[in-house]
Design an enzyme around this catalytic site. Sequence first.
Site, mmCIF file in Angstrom:
data_model
loop_
_atom_site.group_PDB
_atom_site.id
_atom_site.type_symbol
_atom_site.label_atom_id
_atom_site.label_comp_id
_atom_site.label_asym_id
_atom_site.label_seq_id
_atom_site.Cartn_x
_atom_site.Cartn_y
_atom_site.Cartn_z
ATOM 1 N N ASP A 104 -11.082 -9.840 6.520
ATOM 2 C CA ASP A 104 -12.422 -9.877 5.928
ATOM 3 C C ASP A 104 -12.920 -11.314 5.829
ATOM 4 O O ASP A 104 -14.104 -11.593 6.042
ATOM 5 C CB ASP A 104 -12.408 -9.232 4.536
ATOM 6 C CG ASP A 104 -12.494 -7.721 4.597
ATOM 7 O OD1 ASP A 104 -12.098 -7.151 5.634
ATOM 8 O OD2 ASP A 104 -12.938 -7.104 3.614
ATOM 9 N N ASP A 123 -2.351 -18.565 1.344
ATOM 10 C CA ASP A 123 -3.472 -19.262 0.735
ATOM 11 C C ASP A 123 -4.007 -20.348 1.663
ATOM 12 O O ASP A 123 -5.222 -20.509 1.837
ATOM 13 C CB ASP A 123 -3.092 -19.831 -0.637
ATOM 14 C CG ASP A 123 -1.704 -20.469 -0.670
ATOM 15 O OD1 ASP A 123 -0.988 -20.428 0.350
ATOM 16 O OD2 ASP A 123 -1.341 -21.007 -1.737
ATOM 17 N N TYR A 174 0.813 -1.216 0.000
ATOM 18 C CA TYR A 174 0.000 0.000 0.000
ATOM 19 C C TYR A 174 0.847 1.267 0.000
ATOM 20 O O TYR A 174 0.343 2.353 -0.290
ATOM 21 C CB TYR A 174 -0.929 0.017 1.214
ATOM 22 C CG TYR A 174 -2.009 -1.049 1.203
ATOM 23 C CD1 TYR A 174 -2.090 -1.978 0.178
ATOM 24 C CD2 TYR A 174 -2.941 -1.134 2.226
ATOM 25 C CE1 TYR A 174 -3.064 -2.954 0.172
ATOM 26 C CE2 TYR A 174 -3.928 -2.102 2.225
ATOM 27 C CZ TYR A 174 -3.985 -3.005 1.199
ATOM 28 O OH TYR A 174 -4.958 -3.973 1.201
ATOM 29 N N LYS A 188 4.147 -15.612 2.214
ATOM 30 C CA LYS A 188 4.107 -16.351 0.942
ATOM 31 C C LYS A 188 5.546 -16.606 0.499
ATOM 32 O O LYS A 188 5.939 -16.349 -0.645
ATOM 33 C CB LYS A 188 3.317 -15.568 -0.111
ATOM 34 C CG LYS A 188 2.982 -16.358 -1.378
ATOM 35 C CD LYS A 188 2.135 -17.585 -1.127
ATOM 36 C CE LYS A 188 1.807 -18.285 -2.456
ATOM 37 N NZ LYS A 188 1.176 -19.607 -2.247
ATOM 38 N N ASP A 207 -5.302 -7.455 5.391
ATOM 39 C CA ASP A 207 -6.535 -6.849 4.898
ATOM 40 C C ASP A 207 -7.493 -7.931 4.400
ATOM 41 O O ASP A 207 -8.684 -7.951 4.744
ATOM 42 C CB ASP A 207 -6.186 -5.875 3.772
ATOM 43 C CG ASP A 207 -7.317 -4.921 3.435
ATOM 44 O OD1 ASP A 207 -8.421 -5.060 4.001
ATOM 45 O OD2 ASP A 207 -7.104 -4.021 2.601
#
Length: 367
Positions: A252, A224, A140, A191, A248
Amino acid sequence: MKKVLVLAGDGIGPEILAQTMRVVQWFVEQRGVKMEVREELFGISAWKKYQNLMRDETWQHVLASDAILFGATGSPEYEKIPYEARRQDQLLRMRKELDLFINLRPVKAIKALQDSSTLRPEVLEGTDMVLVRELSAGLYFGTPRGIETLPDGHRRVVNTMVYTDTEIERIARAAFELARTRRNKVCSVDKGNVLENGQLWRDTVVALHQKEYRDVELTHLYVDNAAMQIVRNPRQFDVMVTENLFGDILSDCAAMCAGSIGMMPSASLSAPAASGRKALYEPIHGSAPDIAGQGIANPLGSILSFAMCLAHTFNQPQEAKLLEQAVENVVAAGIRTRDIAAPGGKSVGTVEMGDAVVRELDRLHRA
């Protein structure tokens, strides 16, 4: 006396913050919590009045505040504003310049809301975790970034994920310290099987663990698999720490464990300091422009964010627990906004939910 700045912002922000402010006022009047509260326009409302999404005067109040109660940012109306005036994301500006690098997103399965989730009750039962998201670096904020037109007429986009080992170490430290106050388990998410960023992330977390936090159980997941594990068996997690983008997304995903994203609070914190720490509290649901102005938004994520403010800024965990208990009692009594209503069940509006929380606080206060 703590200074609290209220920025309702866009979309459903003003509706939910209005109910949160009723709760704030209740704690001031009934529980003697001392604070100086100031409200300022932010976003579209500020643009309409001042032709500025956040005035310099408002920014000075941001800098002077101990805590910010934030509603939401984002609106289709931003497209009508000149690009230069909206080029800088003011929420990201606050996160970066106040160094709010610790983002806490608690996820707790409330038994009364099990019928609001798409997950089975036996999967949800016992879920009580905190996602610790690094908030001031990563994709970001990294540069270079942008969209360019190539000589052949095609377009190319570049975003850059940048982390230093110092930035990784400090968010990992926050996670380990939090775990020591809970069940003493940290799951670090990266990752690293594909991204060098993830390799440095894991190396740094492991090194810190070996050096200072061997008493805390540390595990690792690729992002994942972490997403799958959250919906497969969420109660296996205590504290989960990860970088900005992954946090983020995963938070959610985890919202279904709480019944709705409308139930999810968050706290964004700077490092602890003798002079106090900066903090911003906001629900994670965003501005929801599709339902703005209809009076149906769920204010509980915002109200629970104020509970986090009571715990972290005011250092009054007992008051935070009182507010959390009031919210749990309200939903247990069957009072639900549309997003958490049982299938075919009755729902109440934003103001009615605020009424219910204040009534329950009165009852608990008298008990």
